[in-house]
Enzyme design. Sequence first.
Site, PDB file in Angstrom:
ATOM      1  CB  CYS A  31      -3.830  -5.112  -5.495  1.00  0.00           C
ATOM      2  SG  CYS A  31      -4.126  -3.506  -6.278  1.00  0.00           S
ATOM      3  CG  ASN A  55      -1.930  -1.120   1.188  1.00  0.00           C
ATOM      4  OD1 ASN A  55      -2.567  -1.365   0.164  1.00  0.00           O
ATOM      5  ND2 ASN A  55      -2.077  -1.810   2.307  1.00  0.00           N
TER       6      ASN A  55
END
Length: 278
Positions: free
Chosen positions: A79, A70
Amino acid sequence: MNTMDQTDRTFMKMHGLGNDFVVLDGRARKLAMTPALATALADRHRGVGFDQLAVIVPGAEVDAELIFYNADGSISAACGNATRCIARHLMDETGKTRLRLKAGARVLEARDAGQGLTSVNMGPPETHWQGVPLARAMETLELPIEGGPTATGMGNPHCTFFVADAEAVDLESRGPEIENHPLFPERTNVQFVSVTGENILRMRVWERGTGVTLASGSSSCATAVAAHRRGLTGPEVTIHLDGGEIRIRVTDEGVWMTGPTAHVFTGTLTDAFLESLT
């Protein structure tokens, strides 16, 4: 140590519906990625800028393994849009139309969906409290939080609010409040969603460790699962995000997401930038 060998400095900038990524290829070289370096690269003024960073590494019995960071340097197990972007890159590289990619504990199937679109099966959703995970035993369909959101695990935790008007939500305020709610021991991604038509949803996203993003693949999957569980939609939906449109299909084999991807440019990090981090 925030240094990389000369051969380690090339990166790709990609996005899926404006959800943007820095991608490093570590299949043929060892990358010295650290949370501090990831955070420096995420800075949109002094670095490259991204919602998530992805590192491609070799994997056993799969085409590749993906490691995600992140923007705050924390690790994310999933993701979805980055997985689609990388799948498209690997398909273009190899000529394959189907791939198997490992992300966290999940092995994900990717396919060329035609017309420039890429599909990824993000695996089965987790709807039991331990699989999300939540801090204690409870029903996940409607959490004891104001607004009665639904919790879903898609390799990472999600909290989905169904509201009359997603546009009216103060995402900058509500997002971090819910991300750090004590019911979510690993923090959570947050979605605010309105039903705008038959099997059509409008979604806005706050991503754990990043903030407001134009789109999120795993959030889209979690939202489709939550809407279907609550009887608001069927198993196939179109979701309109700030960055564009994505299609989600909930099946017994997992949650398929289909949408466009873009490889914007390939760049090289400079000595001066890397030395500034030491």
